[in-house]
Design a protein around this motif. Structure first.
Motif, short mmCIF file in Angstrom:
data_model
loop_
_atom_site.label_atom_id
_atom_site.label_comp_id
_atom_site.label_asym_id
_atom_site.label_seq_id
_atom_site.Cartn_x
_atom_site.Cartn_y
_atom_site.Cartn_z
N PHE A 1 0.80 -1.22 0.00
CA PHE A 1 0.00 0.00 0.00
C PHE A 1 0.84 1.28 0.00
O PHE A 1 0.31 2.36 -0.28
CB PHE A 1 -0.93 0.03 1.22
CG PHE A 1 -2.12 -0.89 1.10
CD1 PHE A 1 -3.25 -0.49 0.41
CD2 PHE A 1 -2.09 -2.15 1.67
CE1 PHE A 1 -4.35 -1.34 0.29
CE2 PHE A 1 -3.18 -3.01 1.55
CZ PHE A 1 -4.32 -2.60 0.86
N THR A 2 2.12 1.17 0.30
CA THR A 2 2.90 2.41 0.52
C THR A 2 4.12 2.58 -0.37
O THR A 2 4.50 3.72 -0.66
CB THR A 2 3.37 2.47 1.99
OG1 THR A 2 4.07 1.26 2.32
CG2 THR A 2 2.20 2.65 2.94
N VAL A 3 4.76 1.50 -0.83
CA VAL A 3 6.02 1.67 -1.56
C VAL A 3 5.79 2.28 -2.94
O VAL A 3 6.36 3.33 -3.27
CB VAL A 3 6.78 0.32 -1.68
CG1 VAL A 3 7.99 0.48 -2.61
CG2 VAL A 3 7.26 -0.15 -0.32
N LYS A 4 4.95 1.67 -3.74
CA LYS A 4 4.69 2.22 -5.08
C LYS A 4 4.08 3.60 -4.99
O LYS A 4 4.48 4.54 -5.70
CB LYS A 4 3.79 1.25 -5.85
CG LYS A 4 3.60 1.62 -7.33
CD LYS A 4 2.27 2.29 -7.56
CE LYS A 4 2.06 2.64 -9.01
NZ LYS A 4 0.79 3.35 -9.24
N ASN A 5 3.11 3.78 -4.09
CA ASN A 5 2.48 5.09 -3.91
C ASN A 5 3.49 6.13 -3.43
O ASN A 5 3.48 7.29 -3.87
CB ASN A 5 1.33 5.00 -2.91
CG ASN A 5 0.12 4.29 -3.49
OD1 ASN A 5 -0.08 4.27 -4.70
ND2 ASN A 5 -0.70 3.70 -2.63
N GLY A 6 4.37 5.72 -2.51
CA GLY A 6 5.39 6.64 -2.00
C GLY A 6 6.39 7.05 -3.06
O GLY A 6 6.83 8.21 -3.11
N LEU A 7 6.76 6.11 -3.93
CA LEU A 7 7.69 6.44 -5.02
C LEU A 7 7.07 7.45 -5.98
O LEU A 7 7.73 8.39 -6.43
CB LEU A 7 8.07 5.16 -5.78
CG LEU A 7 8.96 4.16 -5.01
CD1 LEU A 7 9.08 2.86 -5.79
CD2 LEU A 7 10.33 4.75 -4.74
N VAL A 8 5.79 7.25 -6.30
CA VAL A 8 5.09 8.20 -7.18
C VAL A 8 4.98 9.56 -6.50
O VAL A 8 5.20 10.61 -7.13
CB VAL A 8 3.70 7.65 -7.56
CG1 VAL A 8 2.90 8.70 -8.32
CG2 VAL A 8 3.83 6.38 -8.41
N ALA A 9 4.65 9.56 -5.21
CA ALA A 9 4.55 10.83 -4.47
C ALA A 9 5.89 11.55 -4.41
O ALA A 9 5.95 12.78 -4.33
CB ALA A 9 4.04 10.56 -3.05
N TRP B 1 6.29 8.01 4.28
CA TRP B 1 7.22 9.13 4.40
C TRP B 1 8.64 8.71 4.04
O TRP B 1 9.35 9.42 3.32
CB TRP B 1 7.19 9.69 5.82
CG TRP B 1 8.31 10.66 6.07
CD1 TRP B 1 8.34 11.99 5.75
CD2 TRP B 1 9.58 10.36 6.66
NE1 TRP B 1 9.55 12.54 6.11
CE2 TRP B 1 10.34 11.56 6.66
CE3 TRP B 1 10.15 9.19 7.18
CZ2 TRP B 1 11.64 11.62 7.17
CZ3 TRP B 1 11.44 9.25 7.69
CH2 TRP B 1 12.17 10.45 7.68
N ALA B 2 9.05 7.53 4.54
CA ALA B 2 10.42 7.06 4.28
C ALA B 2 10.65 6.82 2.79
O ALA B 2 11.71 7.16 2.25
CB ALA B 2 10.69 5.79 5.07
N VAL B 3 9.66 6.24 2.11
CA VAL B 3 9.79 5.98 0.67
C VAL B 3 9.78 7.29 -0.10
O VAL B 3 10.59 7.47 -1.03
CB VAL B 3 8.65 5.05 0.20
CG1 VAL B 3 8.70 4.89 -1.32
CG2 VAL B 3 8.74 3.69 0.86
N ARG B 4 8.90 8.19 0.25
CA ARG B 4 8.83 9.48 -0.44
C ARG B 4 10.14 10.26 -0.27
O ARG B 4 10.60 10.95 -1.20
CB ARG B 4 7.66 10.29 0.11
CG ARG B 4 7.29 11.51 -0.73
CD ARG B 4 6.10 12.26 -0.19
NE ARG B 4 6.39 12.90 1.09
CZ ARG B 4 5.82 12.57 2.25
NH1 ARG B 4 4.92 11.59 2.28
NH2 ARG B 4 6.12 13.20 3.37
N ALA C 1 7.99 3.42 -11.09
CA ALA C 1 7.71 3.04 -9.71
C ALA C 1 7.32 1.57 -9.62
O ALA C 1 7.74 0.86 -8.69
CB ALA C 1 6.58 3.91 -9.14
N LYS C 2 6.52 1.10 -10.58
CA LYS C 2 6.15 -0.33 -10.60
C LYS C 2 7.39 -1.21 -10.77
O LYS C 2 7.55 -2.23 -10.09
CB LYS C 2 5.16 -0.60 -11.73
CG LYS C 2 3.79 0.01 -11.53
CD LYS C 2 2.90 -0.25 -12.74
CE LYS C 2 1.52 0.40 -12.57
NZ LYS C 2 0.65 0.19 -13.75
#
Length: 526
Positions: A247-255, A396-399, A263-264
Motif C-alpha cells: 500500500f505504501t512503496v509504489k504510492n510513495g515512489l510516485v509521491a 514518508w520514508a519511501v517518499r 515506480a512499478k
C-alpha cells in the motif's frame, strides 16, 4: 505409556518441522525463475497481491492447525474431538465467507489503495482460496491433535508443489503468448486455489457420521478469536509487513516524483528481497528450532534448569547462523543479485533489507520459547508496535529516501518488535543468553569472514573479468567464495570457542564438525 506419548509427540514434531521446511523452501525458491520469466513489472504485479494470499496460507498451513490441534488434544474422547472439530469448522466458515465477500466486493477499493486499479481481478482470484481455509485448517488440526502428523505434512508439501508448478506454468505460458502482466498475475495467483484443492484431496476425512453428538463446548469462538488469531498473526509477521509495503512503496515512489511505470518496476526490484530473506530465515530458524521438541518436553516435565539451558542454546545458535547468513548475503549482494535476477539494480536497498534476517530469526525463535510456555500476549503487543512503526513511517520514508527507506523501515519495525519482546519477558528467560564474550567473538568472526569474502571477490574479479558481466561466471565465483566464507567463520568460531561443546552438539551435524576440528587440531599440533 507416558514415554511412548512423549516419543510420539517428538517424532510428530520432527515430521512437521521437515514438511514446513520443505514448504517454506519451495515458497522461497520459485520466485527466482518466476521473476526471470516475467521481469520486474510482472514480479511487482504478483508481489503486490501476494501478501493477501500469504496471510490466508499462514492461517491454513500453520497458524490455525496448531491452535485446533491443541483443542482436539484437550478433548477427552473421540466424540468430543469430533464435536470440537465441527464447532471450529462452523466458526471458520463464517470467517471465510466474511473474508471472501470483503475481497470480492472490496477488490476495486483495495486496488485503488495500492495505487493500481488493474490489480482488482488478482485480488478477487485470491479470495477463492479462503473458501478452502476451513476444511484445510480443521483437517490438519484434527489429525495433528490425534498425533497423526503425516497427513498434515503430506498435504503441506503437496499444496506448495502444486502452487509452484501452476505459478511457473502460468508465467511461461504468459511469456510465450504475450499476455499482459495482470492476466499473468491472475493465473499465477489461481495456483493458491488449485493447490488448496490438491491438498484437500490428499488429506484424510475427519468427519465420521457414526459418532454420536455430544454437548457443544463453551468459549470455542472466543478462544478461536484470541488464541487462534494470535498464533496466525505471529506466523504472518513478515507477510503483514509486506502488505504495508503493497500500500505504501509504489504510492510513495510516485509521491516522491517517480513516474508510474518506473515506480512499478522499482517495486519489483525491491521485492527481490523476499526470496533472499525467506531463504536466510528458513536456514537460521531450522537450525535453532531443531531443539524445540526438547524445549517443549522440558517445560511439560517441569525442568526449569533444562528449559533455560535449551533456551540459551537456541538463541545463541539462532544469532550465530542469522548473523553469518546476513553478513554473507550483504557481502556478496551484487553477485547474488546479478546471478539470480540478471542485473545489480537495487543491490544497496536489498543489502539493507537483509538485516531483517537477524531480527526476524530472533523474534521467531524467542516466540517459540514463549509459545512453549503458552505466553502469547507479549508477542501480540510487540507485533502491534512493529506494525504501527511500519504503517506510520513507511510512506514518508519511501517518499523521502526511495525504496531504500522501505528497507530501513522494515528493519526498524522488526527491531521495535524484538525490543518489546526482549524487555517484556521474564528476566530469567533472557539473563545470561548473550554474554559480552559471546558478542565480542561473534563480531570478530563476522568481521574477519566479511574481510575474507571481500578479499576473495576482489582477487577473483581481478583475474576473471567475466565476473563483472556473466551470470555463469558469477555462479562459479560464488561456488568458490561461499565455502571460503563459511569455512573461515566456522573455523574462527571453533578456535575462539564461540559456542560450548554441548551447543555445537545441538546443531545438526555438529558432532561431525567437532570431530573434524579435533582431528585438524591434533594434526596441526604435530
Amino acid at each position: 505409556m507416558g514415554n511412548r506419548n512423549v516419543n510420539t509427540t517428538l517424532q510428530g514434531a520432527l515430521i512437521l518441522s521437515i514438511a514446513a521446511f520443505i514448504a517454506k523452501l519451495l515458497s522461497a525458491v520459485y520466485r527466482v525463475p518466476f521473476q526471470n520469466m516475467v521481469g520486474n513489472t510482472g514480479f511487482y504485479v504478483y508481489q503486490q497481491v501476494y501478501p493477501l494470499y500469504g496471510i490466508g496460507m499462514t492461517f491454513a498451513l500453520s497458524g490455525l492447525p496448531v491452535f485446533i490441534s491443541k483443542l482436539i488434544a484437550e478433548a477427552p474422547d473421540l466424540p468430543s474431538q469430533q464435536q470440537v472439530a465441527r464447532q471450529v469448522y462452523r466458526w471458520l466458515w463464517g470467517l471465510a465467507l466474511v473474508i471472501f465477500g470483503g475481497l470480492m466486493f472490496g477488490a476495486p477499493s483495495i486496488a485503488r489503495g495500492m495505487g493500481d486499479v488493474h490489480l482488482a481481478p488478482l485480488i478477487q482470484m485470491v479470495a477463492w482460496m479462503f473458501l478452502f481455509m476451513p476444511a484445510l485448517s480443521v483437517g490438519r488440526g484434527y489429525h495433528q491433535g490425534r498425533f497423526q502428523m503425516l497427513p498434515t505434512a503430506r498435504s503441506q508439501v503437496i499444496e506448495q508443489l502444486v502452487r509452484v508448478v501452476v505459478i511457473l506454468v502460468a508465467a511461461g505460458w504468459a511469456t510465450s503468448h504475450d499476455w499482459s502482466v495482470y492476466t499473468m498475475g491472475t493465473w499465477a495467483l489461481s495456483g493458491g486455489t488449485i493447490a488448496a484443492v490438491a491438498a484437500l484431496l490428499v488429506l484424510p476425512r475427519w468427519r465420521q457420521r457414526d459418532v454420536a453428538p455430544v454437548t457443544s463446548l463453551p468459549h470455542v469462538g472466543r478462544r478461536l478469536l484470541i488464541e487462534g488469531g494470535t498464533l496466525c498473526l505471529l506466523t504472518a509477521m513478515l507477510v503483514l509487513l509486506q502488505l504495508v509495503d503493497s500500500f505504501t512503496v509504489k504510492n510513495g515512489l510516485v509521491a516522491g516524483g517517480m513516474g508510474d511505470l518506473a515506480a512499478k518496476s522499482l517495486k519489483g526490484v525491491y521485492d527481490r528481497a523476499q526470496p533472499l530473506v525467506q531463504l536466510g530465515l528458513v536456514v537460521a530458524v531450522a537450525f535453532a528450532t531443531s531443539l524445540l521438541p526438547a524445549l517443549t518436553a522440558a517445560q511439560q516435565e517441569r525442568r526449569p534448569a533444562a528449559f533455560k539451558r535449551l533456551t540459551t542454546t537456541m538463541m545463541r545458535i539462532a544469532l550465530m547462523v542469522a548473523v553469518a547468513a546476513t553478513a554473507g548475503l550483504i557481502s556478496l549482494m551484487p553477485w547474488i543479485n546479478r546471478l539470480l535476477f540478471g542485473d545489480t539494480q537495487g543491490s544497496g536497498m536489498l543489502a539493507v533489507y537483509m538485516l531483517s534476517i537477524i531480527l526476524a530469526t530472533l523474534i521467531q525463535t524467542y516466540n517459540s520459547v514463549l509459545q512453549s510456555q503458552d505466553q502469547y500476549r507479549l508477542t501480540v503487543v510487540a507485533l502491534a508496535v512493529g506494525l504501527a512503526v511500519k504503517i506510520v513511517g513507511n510512506h514518508w520514508a519511501v517518499r523521502s529516501f526511495g525504496a531504500t527507506g522501505a528497507s530501513w523501515l522494515t528493519v526498524i519495525s522488526l527491531g521495535a518488535m524484538l525490543v518489546v519482546i526482549w524487555y517484556g519477558s521474564a528476566v530469567t528467560l533472557r539473563s545470561g543468553i548473550w554474554t559480552k564474550p559471546y558478542i565480542r567473538i561473534l563480531s570478530a568472526c563476522t568481521i574477519l569472514m566479511v574481510f575474507g569474502v571481500r578479499l576473495t571477490v576482489a582477487v577473483l574479479e581481478h583475474w576473471w573479468p567475466a565476473l563483472m558481466t556473466s551470470r555463469l561466471a558469477i555462479g562459479g565465483g560464488l561456488f568458490v567464495t561461499i565455502p571460503v566464507g563459511g569455512l573461515l567463520f566456522i573455523g574462527l568460531a571453533l578456535k575462539w570457542r564461540l559456542l560450548s561443546v554441548r551447543e555445537w552438539l545441538a546443531i545438526p551435524h555438529g558432532e561431525s564438525v567437532l570431530r573434524l576440528w579435533q582431528q585438524l587440531s591434533q594434526h596441526g599440533g604435530k
